[in-house]
Motif scaffolding. Structure first.
Motif, PDB file in Angstrom:
ATOM      1  N   SER A 254     -33.955 -11.824  23.623  1.00  0.00           N
ATOM      2  CA  SER A 254     -34.426 -10.811  22.692  1.00  0.00           C
ATOM      3  C   SER A 254     -33.383  -9.708  22.561  1.00  0.00           C
ATOM      4  O   SER A 254     -32.340  -9.743  23.235  1.00  0.00           O
ATOM      5  CB  SER A 254     -35.763 -10.223  23.167  1.00  0.00           C
ATOM      6  N   GLU A 258     -30.257 -11.696  21.624  1.00  0.00           N
ATOM      7  CA  GLU A 258     -30.734 -12.615  20.592  1.00  0.00           C
ATOM      8  C   GLU A 258     -29.865 -12.513  19.345  1.00  0.00           C
ATOM      9  O   GLU A 258     -29.406 -13.539  18.801  1.00  0.00           O
ATOM     10  CB  GLU A 258     -32.186 -12.286  20.239  1.00  0.00           C
ATOM     11  N   GLU A 279     -44.978 -12.855  19.245  1.00  0.00           N
ATOM     12  CA  GLU A 279     -44.108 -12.874  20.428  1.00  0.00           C
ATOM     13  C   GLU A 279     -42.694 -12.497  20.020  1.00  0.00           C
ATOM     14  O   GLU A 279     -42.194 -12.942  18.986  1.00  0.00           O
ATOM     15  CB  GLU A 279     -44.109 -14.263  21.087  1.00  0.00           C
ATOM     16  N   ASP A 280     -42.061 -11.657  20.821  1.00  0.00           N
ATOM     17  CA  ASP A 280     -40.696 -11.209  20.533  1.00  0.00           C
ATOM     18  C   ASP A 280     -39.672 -12.242  20.984  1.00  0.00           C
ATOM     19  O   ASP A 280     -39.888 -12.995  21.928  1.00  0.00           O
ATOM     20  CB  ASP A 280     -40.404  -9.883  21.244  1.00  0.00           C
ATOM     21  N   GLY A 281     -38.541 -12.246  20.291  1.00  0.00           N
ATOM     22  CA  GLY A 281     -37.400 -13.042  20.726  1.00  0.00           C
ATOM     23  C   GLY A 281     -37.358 -14.449  20.193  1.00  0.00           C
ATOM     24  O   GLY A 281     -38.132 -14.848  19.313  1.00  0.00           O
ATOM     25  N   ASN A 304     -33.162  -8.474  28.440  1.00  0.00           N
ATOM     26  CA  ASN A 304     -33.041  -9.155  27.150  1.00  0.00           C
ATOM     27  C   ASN A 304     -32.979 -10.671  27.291  1.00  0.00           C
ATOM     28  O   ASN A 304     -32.801 -11.365  26.294  1.00  0.00           O
ATOM     29  CB  ASN A 304     -31.806  -8.652  26.396  1.00  0.00           C
TER      30      ASN A 304
END
Length: 335
Positions: A254, A258, A279-281, A304
């Motif tokens: 992320s 990312e 959802e992130d990433g 991250n």
């Protein structure tokens, strides 16, 4: 004979493309083959058979190239293997320049090579550091201080395949005087290392050149140092950039990591799939060598990146994070 820059480069290229005389009686390139190989190496070259014949004549006169098979239709040519011993005046000239170069040594990059060419007013477009800048994506450490006289002796031994006796101080300040058979020179980060075999046997060892206090040149090495190859050395994991053990790495990335990986993949096998809605990433999947370099990169990404597999690497990453946490916050149960 006055040679232009372009012709000097062409002569060097011709010589490098030719097989050496010790590769067997069947080898050797004709002038037609040389023109084809030059065109493949540099499509911008404008070549004629007459130009190549003149170049070959000059290279033969200089003892760099030899006629291999004489034939009226298509004589063939080979590169003359050069003596390992370095001419005295050439060596002195080299040492003086080495002293200056070592004061500002940095890691080589392709862009740095391009910039060197761009800076030339006659051969480039006269752009310098005012208009072009290279910044590393990691903290740049100052290079370890190297005595140019020590380094030049190491290089001489490597070139002439000599054994050496060195006086070496390790990290614990212990001093030893091993007899070594140099195999190669490697820069890793801000340090330069001598890769060598010890006289008492065993596998290759690394010696930081800045920790060498003295070098004594001995006779010709009785070890088969000429067969050493860095590609094989790295593949065996000896340089911490192993491409021997391949792993399939899966992780959720992320933030800046990312974004960076979408633009600059780890390698051609990389796949990035956005996570499900909410959802992130993105899910990162890549086949990559397992190495200390990879571990350091994962740790540098911080929050991250969340490593999912392989399990062994995941355990190592978690252990490193626990140790870091405890060094700041004390012995709290993180199991």
């Amino acid at each position: 004979m006055s040679l232009s820059y372009d012709r000097v480069e062409r002569l060097k290229l011709i010589e490098s493309l030719l097989p050496t005389a010790d590769q067997g009686a069947s080898v050797g390139f004709s002038s037609k083959q040389i023109i084809e190989k030059l065109a493949n190496s540099n499509p911008d070259l404008i070549l004629t058979a007459r130009t190549i014949q003149r170049d070959l004549k000059d290279l033969i006169s200089a003892g760099r190239v030899a006629l291999h098979h004489k034939s009226e239709n298509s004589p063939t040519y080979v590169q003359v293997a050069q003596d390992d011993e370095i001419d005295g005046p050439v060596w002195e000239y080299f040492i003086e320049h080495l002293k200056v170069e070592l004061e500002g040594i940095v890691s080589n990059t392709d862009l740095a090579k391009l910039i060197t060419r761009l800076k030339k007013p006659d051969d480039g477009i006269a752009l310098d550091e005012k208009k072009i800048c290279i910044l590393p994506d990691s903290l740049r450490l100052k290079p370890a201080v190297i005595d140019y006289r020590i380094f030049s002796s190491v290089l001489k031994a490597l070139k002439e395949r000599l054994s050496v006796r060195i006086r070496y101080k390790d990290r614990q300040e212990n001093v030893s005087e091993p007899t070594l058979h140099p195999l190669g020179i490697m820069q890793r980060g801000p340090r330069i290392y001598l890769v060598a075999l010890k006289d008492d046997g065993g596998s290759e060892r690394l010696y930081a050149v800045d920790r060498i206090l003295k070098v004594e040149l001995l006779g010709t090495s009785d070890k088969k140092t000429g067969s050493f190859c860095f590609a094989d050395y790295i593949a065996r994991g000896k340089a911490d950039f192993s491409d021997g053990e391949m792993i399939e790495l899966k992780a959720v990335v992320s933030g800046y990591v990312e974004t960076l990986l979408y633009d600059c993949p780890l390698n051609d096998s990389q796949k990035l799939i956005p996570m499900q809605e909410g959802e992130d990433g993105s899910l990162l999947t890549v086949t990559i060598p397992s190495s200390g370099q990879l571990l350091r990169w994962i740790l540098s990404c911080g929050s991250n990146i969340k490593l999912l597999s392989p399990d062994e690497l995941s355990v190592t990453v978690r252990d490193q994070i626990k140790k870091t946490y405890r060094s700041y916050f004390g012995s709290i149960d993180l199991s």
